[in-house]
Design an enzyme around this catalytic site. Structure first.
Site, PDB file in Angstrom:
ATOM      1  N   GLU A 132      41.813  35.557  46.653  1.00 44.59           N
ATOM      2  CA  GLU A 132      42.013  36.673  45.745  1.00 44.59           C
ATOM      3  C   GLU A 132      42.162  36.176  44.300  1.00 44.59           C
ATOM      4  OE1 GLU A 132      44.331  40.066  46.844  1.00 44.59           O
ATOM      5  OE2 GLU A 132      44.768  39.221  48.807  1.00 44.59           O
ATOM      6  N   ASP A 133      41.508  36.876  43.388  1.00 42.69           N
ATOM      7  CA  ASP A 133      41.754  36.753  41.942  1.00 42.69           C
ATOM      8  C   ASP A 133      41.526  35.348  41.387  1.00 42.69           C
ATOM      9  OD1 ASP A 133      42.717  39.220  42.702  1.00 42.69           O
ATOM     10  OD2 ASP A 133      44.605  39.082  41.626  1.00 42.69           O
ATOM     11  N   CYS A 164      39.954  44.320  42.822  1.00 43.83           N
ATOM     12  CA  CYS A 164      39.694  44.079  44.238  1.00 43.83           C
ATOM     13  C   CYS A 164      39.119  45.253  45.031  1.00 43.83           C
ATOM     14  CB  CYS A 164      40.945  43.558  44.919  1.00 43.83           C
ATOM     15  SG  CYS A 164      42.368  44.642  44.872  1.00 43.83           S
ATOM     16  N   ASP A 188      37.394  37.141  45.257  1.00 46.80           N
ATOM     17  CA  ASP A 188      37.036  38.560  45.351  1.00 46.80           C
ATOM     18  C   ASP A 188      36.769  39.193  43.982  1.00 46.80           C
ATOM     19  OD1 ASP A 188      39.677  38.734  44.472  1.00 46.80           O
ATOM     20  OD2 ASP A 188      40.263  40.279  45.914  1.00 46.80           O
ATOM     21  N   HIS A 189      37.007  38.466  42.909  1.00 47.35           N
ATOM     22  CA  HIS A 189      36.596  38.786  41.531  1.00 47.35           C
ATOM     23  C   HIS A 189      37.153  37.666  40.678  1.00 47.35           C
ATOM     24  CE1 HIS A 189      40.701  40.212  40.960  1.00 47.35           C
ATOM     25  NE2 HIS A 189      40.533  41.033  41.976  1.00 47.35           N
TER      26      HIS A 189
END
Length: 533
Positions: free
Chosen positions: A32-33, A72, A252-253
């Site tokens: 994530e992130d 997300c 995810d980004h």
């Protein structure tokens, strides 16, 4: 076909046994992130990440992988469908909120809802299950719509390929929250694995102790991430699955910081992506093709030998149905973030990025409550108000933002020199402006419509519309199931089953079962109950 050589005792025999070639096992490892700039395989030597470095040595590192949205839930809707969130209606952060997360601000007057997606759109794992794959995900879903029961054999913290049947191919997603934005402040007092004095500070941030500490926390979280990923890779090797499995590692980004997450700059949309192919094909290589999240679903299907549905807006980048003509551009969107609406659109090539703002009266740095918890965010605001930031550090915080931005990514990778008003860039500006206009039109970008107007269309009486009841017909080859909605998915289970199976062929007449129809944006049909009494 695959042939296996056998030997019997001390006497070797040239015996070849033909066995069925199984589809490949596919694993997603999702951080994530995170932006690529923090990882050793992209040139950052701040911290060693041995498990990810080893995976990159066995795989291919992609240098132009991007998310269509820098946050997300909309991004995950693209991953699971192969569609742009702006086409699906999942472009706002967030729409489907059956729970209230701690400290997360929401618009109290907006209901939790699932947009009614275009005809034929499904969660792509349903196609894998139809082919016999075991599909498992966890612990995060967050698709910005209510998932369909045909998508996963299991979606939980306990998911694992080891729960599948013998020799059953699998697709398993492992999501790692330790690298999430919130971990910057929640782990702010935990042990650091790097010295804040040694972390690189990008030019859009000031260089002080608070900024360096937050950056050091993120690097330390990457060490924790690497350890967790190492456990999954160890399991694959223990099960003799590593060599011939396809493993995706990606973010995810973009990164967790201000001007990263929620921003259409590369710091917000560019992601790390490493793919390890069977037998370490092209091991240690790099690939600069443009690949967006809308391509992941059709690519996984193609790798599994399944032709991607025509409705998907992404393309298969690898596998049996790989397209010859690869994308030249990627497209990106930004809309509501929690309580703030701020519509922006962008188009990116390997060389240029064009950003269009539809709300120039707002700053880039909208005061999203969730982000304000990060120590560096109030510090940035304090320094800006005191006039202690230079121009590069100030531009993101200014009260107004330009209507158009154009960046030369080769010469200006941090996107600090806006060329939109430069006469020598006029032709480039017009070209990318028209590209974006065409994409907005051709993809039916729903961002131009007020969210409440969209909700009124999708929930005409305040509730999700319900699918019509199931129908069935008994024939010589078994029980055939039908639904009046042609693109509805149909699932069934026996009384003793804990999961729903995807209906793919007539069911035996001698077993009792339940069946229902489901579709993204609709309430499930009433359950049809069949008894063979």
């Amino acid at each position: 076909m695959l042939f296996v050589f056998h030997s019997c005792g001390d006497k070797k025999e040239n015996v070849f046994k033909e066995i069925e070639q199984l589809p490949p096992n596919i694993i997603w490892l999702v951080a994530e992130d995170q932006s690529p700039d923090f990882f050793p395989m992209y040139g950052d030597s701040t911290i060693s990440l041995p498990n990810l470095e080893s995976l990159a040595a066995d795989g291919v590192t992609f240098t132009n992988a991007v998310s269509p949205v820098p946050v997300c839930a909309p991004a995950r809707s693209a991953l699971i469908t192969g569609m742009y969130p702006t086409t699906l209606g999942t472009h706002n952060m967030r729409t489907h909120t059956p729970w209230r997360e701690v400290n997360e601000p929401l618009l109290d007057s907006l209901p939790s809802y699932s947009p009614i997606v275009p005809d034929g759109v499904k969660m792509f794992t349903e196609y894998l299950r139809k082919k016999g794959y075991y599909t498992a995900n966890g612990p995060k879903e967050d698709y910005n719509f209510e998932k369909t029961d045909g998508a996963w054999d299991e979606s939980s913290k306990e998911r694992h390929w080891r729960k599948r049947q013998d020799r059953q191919p699998f697709f398993t997603v492992f999501n790692f929250g330790v690298s999430h934005e919130s971990q910057i402040w929640s782990r702010g007092k935990d042990s650091l694995f790097v010295d804040p004095k040694n972390v690189p500070v990008p030019p859009y941030f000031p260089d002080n102790e608070i900024i360096r500490h937050d950056l050091a926390v993120n690097y330390s979280n990457l060490k924790r991430l690497d350890d967790q990923i190492g456990e999954i890779i160890a399991d694959l090797k223990e099960d003799s699955l590593y060599e011939n499995s396809i493993i995706f590692f990606y973010g995810d980004h973009g990164g967790p910081f201000p001007r990263h997450k929620r921003a259409l700059y590369d710091s917000g949309v560019k992601v790390p992506l490493v793919v390890k192919f069977p037998e370490h094909k092209n091991a240690g290589g790099t690939d600069d093709r443009l690949i967006s999240f809308i391509d992941y679903a059709p690519t996984v299907l193609s790798l599994a030998g399944i032709e991607p549905p025509k409705v998907m807006q992404g393309v298969a980048q690898f596998g049996q149905f790989e397209v010859e003509k690869k994308p030249k551009y990627t497209f990106h969107s930004s809309d509501r973030f929690d309580e703030f609406y701020d519509r922006l659109r962008a188009v990116r090539s390997k060389r240029y990025k064009y950003i269009k703002s539809f709300n120039t009266e707002l700053p880039h740095a909208i005061p999203v409550s969730y982000r304000e918890q990060m120590p560096m965010m109030p510090e940035l605001r304090r320094l800006y108000a005191a006039g202690k930031l230079n121009e590069k550090q100030s531009v993101w915080l200014k009260a107004l933002k330009p209507e158009e931005e154009l960046y030369d990514l080769d010469k200006d990778p941090y996107e600090l020199n806006n060329l939109a008003n430069h006469p020598e860039a006029k032709d480039t500006l017009i070209y990318y402006r028209e590209l974006l206009k065409e994409w907005i039109k051709n993809t039916n970008d729903l961002g131009e419509y007020p969210e409440r107007e969209l909700i009124a269309n999708w929930l005409p009486d305040g509730r999700q519309p319900q699918l019509s009841p199931m129908e069935m017909e008994e024939k010589e080859d078994g029980i055939h199931l039908f639904n009046k909605r042609p693109d509805a998915s149909m699932v069934w289970k026996r009384p003793q089953d804990s999961i729903w199976h995807v209906y793919n062929e007539p069911l035996p007449v001698d077993i009792p079962f339940e069946a229902k129809a489901e579709r993204i944006g609709y309430a499930d049909s009433e359950v049809l109950i069949y008894s063979n009494d």
